[in-house]
Each structure stands twice: as structure tokens, then as C-alpha cells.
Motif scaffolding. Sequence first.
Motif, PDB file in Angstrom:
ATOM      1  N   ALA A   1      19.045-133.573 142.475  1.00 19.84           N
ATOM      2  CA  ALA A   1      18.982-134.993 142.822  1.00 19.84           C
ATOM      3  C   ALA A   1      19.911-135.306 143.994  1.00 19.84           C
ATOM      4  O   ALA A   1      19.585-136.113 144.869  1.00 19.84           O
ATOM      5  N   LYS A   2      21.083-134.648 144.025  1.00 14.70           N
ATOM      6  CA  LYS A   2      22.043-134.854 145.114  1.00 14.70           C
ATOM      7  C   LYS A   2      21.921-133.700 146.101  1.00 14.70           C
ATOM      8  O   LYS A   2      22.004-132.539 145.716  1.00 14.70           O
ATOM      9  N   ARG A   3      21.712-134.044 147.361  1.00 12.37           N
ATOM     10  CA  ARG A   3      21.504-133.019 148.384  1.00 12.37           C
ATOM     11  C   ARG A   3      22.596-133.134 149.445  1.00 12.37           C
ATOM     12  O   ARG A   3      22.457-133.879 150.409  1.00 12.37           O
ATOM     13  N   GLU A   4      23.634-132.373 149.220  1.00 14.20           N
ATOM     14  CA  GLU A   4      24.760-132.389 150.152  1.00 14.20           C
ATOM     15  C   GLU A   4      24.561-131.301 151.209  1.00 14.20           C
ATOM     16  O   GLU A   4      23.545-130.602 151.229  1.00 14.20           O
ATOM     17  N   ARG A   5      25.537-131.127 152.039  1.00 12.67           N
ATOM     18  CA  ARG A   5      25.478-130.125 153.099  1.00 12.67           C
ATOM     19  C   ARG A   5      25.266-128.732 152.493  1.00 12.67           C
ATOM     20  O   ARG A   5      25.892-128.383 151.497  1.00 12.67           O
ATOM     21  N   SER A   6      24.366-127.962 153.088  1.00  4.98           N
ATOM     22  CA  SER A   6      24.039-126.592 152.642  1.00  4.98           C
ATOM     23  C   SER A   6      23.401-126.559 151.257  1.00  4.98           C
ATOM     24  O   SER A   6      23.430-125.526 150.581  1.00  4.98           O
TER      25      SER A   6
ATOM     26  N   LYS B   1      20.332-126.434 150.375  1.00  3.49           N
ATOM     27  CA  LYS B   1      19.198-125.517 150.242  1.00  3.49           C
ATOM     28  C   LYS B   1      19.664-124.107 149.888  1.00  3.49           C
ATOM     29  O   LYS B   1      19.087-123.446 149.016  1.00  3.49           O
ATOM     30  N   HIS B   2      20.703-123.634 150.563  1.00  8.63           N
ATOM     31  CA  HIS B   2      21.228-122.304 150.241  1.00  8.63           C
ATOM     32  C   HIS B   2      21.864-122.291 148.852  1.00  8.63           C
ATOM     33  O   HIS B   2      21.677-121.330 148.085  1.00  8.63           O
ATOM     34  N   ASN B   3      22.611-123.332 148.524  1.00  6.82           N
ATOM     35  CA  ASN B   3      23.243-123.372 147.202  1.00  6.82           C
ATOM     36  C   ASN B   3      22.192-123.413 146.092  1.00  6.82           C
ATOM     37  O   ASN B   3      22.322-122.739 145.061  1.00  6.82           O
ATOM     38  N   PHE B   4      21.151-124.200 146.298  1.00  4.85           N
ATOM     39  CA  PHE B   4      20.067-124.303 145.317  1.00  4.85           C
ATOM     40  C   PHE B   4      19.370-122.955 145.145  1.00  4.85           C
ATOM     41  O   PHE B   4      19.146-122.483 144.019  1.00  4.85           O
ATOM     42  N   THR B   5      19.050-122.306 146.265  1.00  8.63           N
ATOM     43  CA  THR B   5      18.369-121.009 146.204  1.00  8.63           C
ATOM     44  C   THR B   5      19.241-119.966 145.529  1.00  8.63           C
ATOM     45  O   THR B   5      18.769-119.176 144.699  1.00  8.63           O
ATOM     46  N   ASN B   6      20.519-119.948 145.867  1.00  6.08           N
ATOM     47  CA  ASN B   6      21.419-118.981 145.242  1.00  6.08           C
ATOM     48  C   ASN B   6      21.524-119.206 143.739  1.00  6.08           C
ATOM     49  O   ASN B   6      21.623-118.246 142.957  1.00  6.08           O
ATOM     50  N   THR B   7      21.509-120.469 143.312  1.00  6.19           N
ATOM     51  CA  THR B   7      21.556-120.766 141.878  1.00  6.19           C
ATOM     52  C   THR B   7      20.331-120.216 141.161  1.00  6.19           C
ATOM     53  O   THR B   7      20.428-119.635 140.075  1.00  6.19           O
TER      54      THR B   7
ATOM     55  N   LEU C   1      19.681-128.979 136.888  1.00  3.85           N
ATOM     56  CA  LEU C   1      20.605-129.454 137.921  1.00  3.85           C
ATOM     57  C   LEU C   1      20.716-130.966 137.950  1.00  3.85           C
ATOM     58  O   LEU C   1      21.574-131.512 138.610  1.00  3.85           O
ATOM     59  N   SER C   2      19.804-131.646 137.248  1.00 10.43           N
ATOM     60  CA  SER C   2      19.844-133.104 137.213  1.00 10.43           C
ATOM     61  C   SER C   2      19.307-133.559 135.880  1.00 10.43           C
ATOM     62  O   SER C   2      18.923-132.757 135.030  1.00 10.43           O
TER      63      SER C   2
END
Length: 366
Positions: free
Chosen positions: A158-163, A165-171, A205-206
Motif C-alpha cells: 500500500a505504501k510505495r516509498e523510494r526503491s 519495487k526492489h524491496n517488494f521483489t526481494n521480499t 504487506l498491507s
Amino acid sequence: MPLFDASQLPLHTWCEGSREDAVTGLVAFPDFHSHIPRCLAAALDEGRLVALAIGDVDGLKDHVERTNSTSPTSYGHLAGNEVMATVGATTRAWFREQLFDSGCAATFGGDEVILAAVVDDAAQFHQALGVLRDRLGSVLPVTVSFALMFVTTGDLPAKRERSWKHNFTNTLLAAVDRTLFTHKAARRAGGGQGGIIAVTRPPVLSEPDQAGPNPLALLPLPAASDVVHVVARPGRIGSRDFLLLPCRGPVGQRGAQLRVTFPTSSAKTVVAYALRSQAAVPYAAVTDGVTGVPLTVQGVRDRTPRSVPEDLAAALEQAGLDWSMVPIHEQAQILHLITEAGTPEIRAGRVTAAVDAVAARKGAAR
């Protein structure tokens, strides 16, 4: 080891321009890791279903050590490179057969591969991955085990901070990797065979959607004699504790019987229920802080008069359809018509009509 054509990398639109891994012929991991967050986020924003799978060679270290001790021409990791080259060649051939409009196959570590693709049906991809697993087992001196998850738009943060996309993919990749090695560890402890496919759901994540998970991201419950490996998520509904499976819940109020093997290697027959369309089994021994429990789940044959006859079961399996999608009262009506057929021709026609009815149910569920 085979020489790969670098112009035939296993990719469709995703990770274009990537370098080739010299041993496997797959997309090199640094380029995969650079491209995939953007590709993944774009597909999910379009409402597509994405499959992520990681495969790991079972017992590669033991195979290399055994080969080095018995073959005078083998040394270092040469035997391991030969295995991984075959893994890469087989995966490339399998990838070319798939109807993905977007996806790629890449290396991950020394003895792992990653598959990422936009798919139309979770169960079909699960079956296709089983084909790859079986092919690898037939051409290698070892087996390859996989872990898998399906990601939908609702899994985006729900919250999309800097980077993000990479953090989401790594998770997501970390969750798949943990699922794989959790099941491999449980298999080794229980003395089971390799070459499994374990399925998990993405981390929460949300706040979850009250409508429940997208049914396209859930696998059907295993039919009689079928086995699936899953990571179940603990959950509490009212005052009762459950394990939520990454599978669709049974239709109707009766539930479905499953034979479940727990991490302690104890097995028992339980009744699975549908909670917001997701399958759940009662469980009361999960300690705080546990986010996933590895289970082996097997379907139990219905011993009632409503059990599916062999000709209907074979036709449903060939069509890739799930009988449990039909409500119980309709199942009884269909089975009665098939049983009362006066000739083989009439029975065959009624079996075909039953398969068409289940296919129509599947289309309506979409």
C-alpha cells in the motif's frame, strides 16, 4: 557441456538485453535482479497474475564429492557444472514450449534457477512446473526441487516509498527461497524423496482485502492420491486457530478430507473448510512468531456413494478440471445420471456433459 546460443535466451519481453550465464545459458542473475522489479510491478499494475519459482538441485554437493572420488577425470566443481549445464539446457527447452507473453528464466546462486512469468492460470503453471521437474529428474543424476508462489495486484504494498519495487521483489523472492529450503530441510529430516514442488502465498504487506484472496492465485485442493507440498499461514477466525493453505477451499458446507503430514512427521486426516474461498484446516499448536508451517497434503478418496467414477475422474483430469468446483447437490445429480446410463454410448455422452458442466463452472469462477 553444451554451447548456448546467446541470441536465444529464455525470455519474452522481460529482462531483454540481459547477459547470458556461461554455465547454464540462462539469464545472468545480476541482470535479472536489475530488470525484474520493474517488470513485475508493471504486470501487477495491469492486473496480471505472476508466477515466481525457484529451483534448487538436491544433493549437488554429495554428487560432486562422489564423482570426484570415483572418476579420475573429475575435479573441483566440474561435475557440478555439468549438472547445471544440463539444468540450463533443459530449462531453456521447456521455456520455449510455454505460452508466456512475458517472463524469463535466470540463474540464482551456484545451483539454483529462477522462473518468473505472467500466467493465466495458477493450476496450469503448477502442472507445467511439474513437467520441468520430471524432465530434469530424467536427465540428471540428481533431482531438482522447486518452490512457487503466485502474486496478484492485491499483494502490492500500500505504501510505495523510494526503491519499493526492489524491496517488494526481494521480499517475494526471499519468501519463495525460504519455502524451498524449509521443505528441503523437512524432507531430509523425514527421509523423504527430493524433486518436490512447494507452494506458498506472498507475505502480507498491507491490510488484507475483506473479499479474500484472488481465487486465480490459489491451487485446487489435491484430489485423491494427489500430493501437494505447501507452506500454510497461521490464522485465527473468532476463537479458533487455523492453518490457511494456498489452495481454494471446498465448495459447500461439508468440507473436504485431507491427509496432512506436519513438520514433526506426524500425519492425520483432517477436514478442510473454506474461509473467504481459501482452504483452511484447524490447528492449535502454532507458537507466536511463526509465519508459515510446511505441510504435505494428500487428497483422501471419498468413500461415500458420491465418489467420482473412474471414467469421469479420468476425463476431468485430462481436462485439468477440479470436481470440487461443482456444488454437492449438483454432484449428486450428475453422478446419478451417469450411473443410470443404459448403454456405454449414453454413459460416455453424460460424462462429456459433466466435464462441460465443470468447465462452465470454472469459466464462471473467473
